[in-house]
Write an enzyme that holds these catalytic residues in place. Structure first.
Site, PDB file in Angstrom:
ATOM      1  N   ASP A  25     -21.041 -60.194 -29.950  1.00  0.00           N
ATOM      2  CA  ASP A  25     -22.059 -60.844 -31.345  1.00  0.00           C
ATOM      3  C   ASP A  25     -21.245 -62.515 -31.856  1.00  0.00           C
ATOM      4  O   ASP A  25     -21.915 -62.632 -33.041  1.00  0.00           O
ATOM      5  CB  ASP A  25     -21.727 -60.210 -32.052  1.00  0.00           C
ATOM      6  CG  ASP A  25     -20.690 -60.321 -32.720  1.00  0.00           C
ATOM      7  OD1 ASP A  25     -19.757 -59.680 -32.674  1.00  0.00           O
ATOM      8  OD2 ASP A  25     -21.120 -59.148 -34.162  1.00  0.00           O
ATOM      9  N   GLU A  26     -20.589 -63.311 -31.084  1.00  0.00           N
ATOM     10  CA  GLU A  26     -19.960 -63.722 -32.033  1.00  0.00           C
ATOM     11  C   GLU A  26     -19.712 -65.843 -31.083  1.00  0.00           C
ATOM     12  O   GLU A  26     -19.477 -65.185 -29.273  1.00  0.00           O
ATOM     13  CB  GLU A  26     -18.143 -63.493 -31.950  1.00  0.00           C
ATOM     14  CG  GLU A  26     -17.500 -64.087 -33.190  1.00  0.00           C
ATOM     15  CD  GLU A  26     -15.953 -63.936 -33.209  1.00  0.00           C
ATOM     16  OE1 GLU A  26     -15.755 -63.061 -32.361  1.00  0.00           O
ATOM     17  OE2 GLU A  26     -15.140 -64.782 -33.115  1.00  0.00           O
TER      18      GLU A  26
END
Ligand code: TTP
Ligand code: MG
Length: 404
Positions: free
Chosen positions: A104-105
């Site tokens: 998610d990054e």
């Protein structure tokens, strides 16, 4: 011209994916990680749950005591992987200079893109909007001249944040923040610095370098550069995985050799399947055990010949397991492969049993791709059916991070 580096991180990722799929969960304290009576820890907590003090890494039992009304969800890794792929695909449309860091990054180099979007800030607004519209997820974004400041900025801006640090303001932006906010400072470094009377990033940035090095070694110099807002690291495009591993924590610590073997077989099949999907073979197999007192041991074996078959991974893991005197109940077992290479078939093909195995694995992969992982089971893993309820993605092991 100063670089414009973005750090983009999704808010409460696992939880938000669950909320996007089930709107009834929106606006509520929600935890992904498992049911409250299960062992294990919180993987992701909604911001409503964080208001009660819940955070990632907290034992589920503690979480349910602090916030009994929270909805506890087991979670399922395939959903998160799918959302992650869509997230990265959106980012890639904005800039080809993309470095995924975790599910998610990501970092993205947006230098020069203001001519397209009007400003880097506007580009970030557009990114957030597309993620919201298409994935029903919220991204927080930090923008700065380097990775470290961009990451600190995105974290500080959460939830639903967008912070840009102008070129030249990096040092003053970081200075008042506590040292723990600086990437690269873990618990241990934090303790050392605190004992030296260093509490803020600003204090770290002006500490005499020789003193810093004598306490932190070579890494002291790099940390001081980061603390001063200097970080020239480039955006690195994703390289292929260097290793693949799967592990699981048992519901109860166990000495049951059959259960250990069955689980090892299942995890080997998952590793093998991922390995073949990536079109790779492995030279190195590692077995990992964690005992009830959390001591962890690993054993490694290098194969004479690279392989991608479940059987070879399992056989090697089993050989390593047999050599270990299991002195305490086992909490966790895992298997991994490394030293990944492109397949070279010539030698293998002389060996008809290797050839048979390979054909078998491909046939199994085809069936599993079509009907789900548990559509075919080997004798050994049948035993797991009674322990872990099978679903389409495989067995639901105890925490989402473990069923990947
Ligand atoms: P994070 O980005 O650290 O956390 P988050 O997205 O849940 O919350 P936020 O970014 O808003 O602070 O991690 C991303 C996902 O990785 C998270 O949703 C679940 C998973 N994860 C774990 O499984 N275990 C952990 O200890 C952490 C920190 C994350
Ligand atoms: Mg996140």
């Amino acid at each position: 011209m100063a670089r414009r580096i973005m750090h983009i991180d999704l808010d409460a990722f696992f939880v938000s994916v669950e909320q996007a799929l089930n709107p009834k969960l929106q606006g509520k304290p929600v935890v992904v990680g498992g049911r409250p009576d299960r062992r294990g820890v919180v993987a992701s907590a909604s911001y409503e749950a964080r208001a009660f003090g819940l955070h990632a890494g907290m034992p589920l039992v503690t979480a349910s005591r602090l916030c009994p009304q929270a909805v506890f969800i087991e979670g399922s890794f395939p959903k998160y992987r799918e959302a992650s792929q869509k997230f990265m695909a959106i980012l890639a449309e904005f800039s080809p200079y993309l470095e995924p860091v975790s599910l998610d990054e990501a970092y993205l180099d947006a230098t020069g893109f203001e001519s397209i979007y009007g400003s880097t800030h506007q580009m970030a607004v557009n990114i957030k909007q597309r993620i919201r519209d298409e994935l029903k997820l919220i991204a927080s974004i930090g923008i700065a001249s380097g990775k470290v400041v961009a990451k600190v900025a995105s974290e500080l801006s959460k939830p639903d944040g967008l912070v840009e640090v102008a070129a030249g303001d990096e040092r003053s932006f970081l200075a008042p923040l506590p040292i723990a906010k600086l990437p690269g400072i873990g618990k241990k470094t934090e303790r050392i610095l605190t004992s030296l009377g260093i509490h803020t990033i600003g204090e770290l940035s002006i500490m005499p370098l020789s003193a810093l090095k004598s306490h932190l070694g070579a890494s002291g110099e790099l940390l001081q550069r980061y603390a001063s807002g200097i970080d020239d690291r480039e955006i690195e495009p994703p390289s292929a995985a260097k290793s693949i591993s799967r592990e699981t924590t048992f519901g109860q610590d166990t000495r049951d050799r059959l259960l250990l073997k069955a689980t090892l077989r299942y995890l080997s099949e998952r590793v093998g399947s991922e390995l073949r999907q990536q079109g790779k073979q492995a030279r190195c197999v590692t077995l990992k055990l964690r005992y009830s007192d959390f001591t962890t041991i690993t054993r490694r074996h290098t194969l004479g010949q690279a392989s991608d078959t479940d059987q070879t991974i399992f056989d090697t893991g089993l050989k390593l397991l047999k050599r270990i005197q299991v002195k305490q109940p086992v909490r966790l077992i895992g298997i991994g492969v490394a030293s990944l290479v492109e397949p070279g078939r010539q030698l293998d093909m002389l060996d008809s049993s290797a050839q048979r195995r390979e054909r078998l694995n491909r046939a199994i992969d085809r069936i599993r791709n079509k009907y789900g992982f548990t559509a075919i089971q080997t004798g050994r893993t049948m035993r797991l059916k009674d322990i872990f309820p099978p679903d389409k993605g495989g067995y639901t092991l105890h925490t989402p991070s473990l069923s990947r």
